[in-house]
Design a protein around this motif. Structure first.
Motif, short mmCIF file in Angstrom:
data_model
loop_
_atom_site.label_atom_id
_atom_site.label_comp_id
_atom_site.label_asym_id
_atom_site.label_seq_id
_atom_site.Cartn_x
_atom_site.Cartn_y
_atom_site.Cartn_z
N SER A 82 3.10 -17.57 -4.83
CA SER A 82 4.42 -17.06 -4.43
C SER A 82 4.52 -16.85 -2.92
N GLU A 83 3.38 -16.66 -2.23
CA GLU A 83 3.49 -16.46 -0.78
C GLU A 83 3.85 -17.76 -0.06
N LEU A 84 3.73 -18.90 -0.76
CA LEU A 84 4.10 -20.18 -0.16
C LEU A 84 5.51 -20.63 -0.57
N PHE A 85 6.20 -19.83 -1.37
CA PHE A 85 7.52 -20.22 -1.90
C PHE A 85 8.49 -20.66 -0.78
N GLY A 86 8.46 -19.93 0.32
CA GLY A 86 9.44 -20.21 1.37
C GLY A 86 9.03 -21.32 2.31
N VAL A 87 7.85 -21.91 2.08
CA VAL A 87 7.30 -22.89 3.02
C VAL A 87 7.48 -24.31 2.50
N VAL A 88 7.94 -25.20 3.36
CA VAL A 88 7.93 -26.62 3.02
C VAL A 88 7.01 -27.32 4.00
N LEU A 89 6.11 -28.14 3.47
CA LEU A 89 5.18 -28.86 4.32
C LEU A 89 5.57 -30.33 4.34
N GLU A 90 5.69 -30.87 5.52
CA GLU A 90 6.05 -32.28 5.64
C GLU A 90 4.80 -33.07 6.00
#
Lengths: 161, 407
Positions: A82-90
């Protein structure tokens, strides 16, 4: 639900995890861009999948026709951390335009299935190792022309011809 | 010679041939509108058990990305709305936000609230549409009639707010096109009270109905791990126990200032997906109520936009609170070499936009991924092992929308 990680923290984690494997890690407002060389793709994907990036939101390409190369983009994120929910990795890499052959990442993320098929028909990029690489949306005639390439020009009909 | 050898020989001779195992039959479902649009699922069945499913989509592909790249920025808004016209504001909002980010402007607070308002009205209408189709697919035509009748209430609300029933083109770069009309709050509150009452009746008639329950419970189960692996999105994801919603994960518009709960369930079956949608309607009603109470005053478009309005448009804006788009908006020219990524939670799930500018009046690249493009994978990976009789329940419960998936 645990606290959302700051993009800077996630970026540092990625840098630590990937080390030399990534050519460039850049923080943008909306996403973190990781640029790699195509031959290191599988190693990078393996590490990212282990970090918790568990699904692919988009696979696509950009046709840089003047530079004679394609830029292939995978947008990844996480549903299980859940701590990565807001992250998008390209995840980005370049391919020569005259020989766009690359590796499929199906073994790491099943969610690329239809997305790689779409990139294949739209740009003609061949994902080796994909279990079922055939056109998805287009019929075979149009799929051979790869409509999202910049040299495919839309022929418009005049209203009164 | 075995069968594989024969197929190979035939192929060499230029004859299209494929091997189908004994006992296995091919069944074509569609493309003549099997559910809510044109798509086809090719099923391989042994008896009535599905052994393999191959979703064949693209019948309503309209080259949205290519069209958006060959038109001026502003023209992309009415175009991309057509991804899913019954959820028009949600699917196009991401694109408008992308243009705003390219231009480095932000809509004023009142516009953010108005966007949230229309998004939630859209979400309710979209869920009711999906549930109606779902109902008729499992033989509950009353459900279909009720849901479509009730959807009309929210389509009408959207009409009063924007002047259009479906393709509203309400959000524009820098704000929204119209202010809240007089008397809107009263009608909206009436609609909320009506819908809250109706949801209770839905529960009595459908959700607690033993016939519905026996058709939906433990059918089409998507375990949490599989939902994550396939990258499905929206209510389908939440019905499998993943508490993920873009409105919470990466808030946009006014969502970070509003209180709402995520509807979710651990079961992951068709019934859970129906429950989650009903609960989401309830949450959306509560969001609309909050938006109407807390709506801040102030302008509805960015001041930079107001400055370029021609005199006639300025008069209309001051008198009627409507924005007439100035012709100059066609030549909107964001700075070169910028890239933006936006995410929006539409009724069916996450919509992702990736827009690249090159300094001209047209975007260099527009990438859009819609929720149904992810959710269609469910058919390939979840259907095998089920009976054909379960297909309508599974198909309907996903709320799959072909125009949305095909783009």
């Amino acid at each position: 639900m645990s606290r959302a990680a700051k993009p800077e923290e996630v970026m540092r984690l990625i840098e630590e995890e990937l080390g030399e494997l990534a050519d460039k890690v850049v923080l943008h407002v909306d996403y973190i861009r990781v640029e790699v060389r195509p031959e290191r793709l599988k190693d990078v994907a393996k590490k990212l999948a282990k970090m918790g990036f568990d699904h692919v939101k988009s696979v696509t390409a950009i046709d840089h026709i003047r530079e004679k190369r394609f830029e292939v983009l995978y947008h990844l994120s996480s549903y299980s951390r859940s701590e990565l929910f807001g992250v998008v990795l390209e995840l980005a890499y370049y391919l020569p335009r005259d020989n766009p052959v690359t590796t499929s990442l199906y073994e790491f993320w099943k969610s690329v299935d239809f997305l790689e098929r779409e990139t294949y028909e739209m740009f003609g990029i061949v994902f080796e190792g994909h279990p079922d690489l055939r056109p998805l949306l287009l019929d075979e005639t149009l799929a051979r022309e790869h409509p999202l390439r910049k040299d495919f020009v839309v022929r418009e009909e005049g209203i009164f011809k | 010679m075995n069968a594989t050898g024969a197929v190979k020989l035939l192929k060499q001779a230029g004859i299209d041939a494929r091997f189908i195992e004994d006992r296995v039959l091919e069944v074509f479902i569609g493309p003549q509108h099997p559910g809510s649009g044109h798509m086809r699922i090719i099923l391989y069945v042994d008896g009535d058990i599905i052994v393999k499913a191959d979703p064949d989509i693209g019948y309503v592909h309209r080259t949205m990305e290519k069209l958006a790249e060959s038109r001026e920025y502003i023209k992309g808004i009415p175009l991309l709305e057509r991804l899913a016209i019954l959820d028009a504001h949600n699917v196009s909002l991401g694109y408008v936000m992308a243009i705003e980010k390219l231009l480095d402007i932000e809509a004023p607070p009142r516009a953010q609230y108005l966007r949230t308002l229309l998004s939630e009205i859209n979400r309710i209408a979209s869920h009711l549409y999906g549930m109606g189709i779902f109902g008729v697919m499992i033989g509950m035509s009353t459900w279909y009639m009720w849901a479509f009748g009730d959807r009309e209430v929210f389509v009408e609300l959207a009409d009063r707010l924007t002047g259009q029933r479906l393709t509203h083109t309400y959000s524009i770069p820098g704000g929204v096109r119209r202010d809240l009309p007089q008397g809107f709050k009263d009608s909206a509150l009436k609609a909320i009270r009506y819908m809250e009452r109706r949801l209770k009746e839905y529960e009595t008639m459908f959700l607690n109905n033993p016939v519905v329950q026996s058709r939906l419970m433990d059918v089409g189960v998507i375990p949490k791990s599989m939902a994550v692996e396939l990258g499905i999105t929206g209510p389908n994801l939440r019905a499998s126990g993943v508490r993920y919603d873009v409105r919470k994960a990466h808030p946009y518009a006014a969502y970070d200032e509003l209180d709402f709960e995520l509807a979710y369930s651990e079961e992951g079956d068709c019934y859970a997906r129906a429950l989650v949608r009903v609960e989401e309607i309830r949450q959306s009603l509560s969001i609309i109520r909050q938006v109407l109470e807390r709506m801040p005053g102030g302008p509805i478009v960015h001041e930079r936009f107001q400055r370029v309005l021609p005199p006639i448009a300025k008069k209309v804006f001051e008198k009627e609170g409507r924005v007439l788009l100035p012709p100059a908006i066609v030549t909107l020219r964001p700075p070169s070499g910028k890239r933006v990524l936006t995410r929006v939670e539409a009724g069916r799930g996450e919509v992702l936009y990736y827009v690249v500018s090159d300094g001209t009046v047209k975007p260099y690249r527009v990438r859009v991924v819609t929720p149904s493009a992810h959710n269609v994978k469910v058919y390939k990976y979840v259907l095998p092992g089920h009976r054909i009789a379960d297909l309508p329940a599974i198909y309907g419960s996903i709320d799959y929308f072909p125009p949305d998936a095909d783009r």
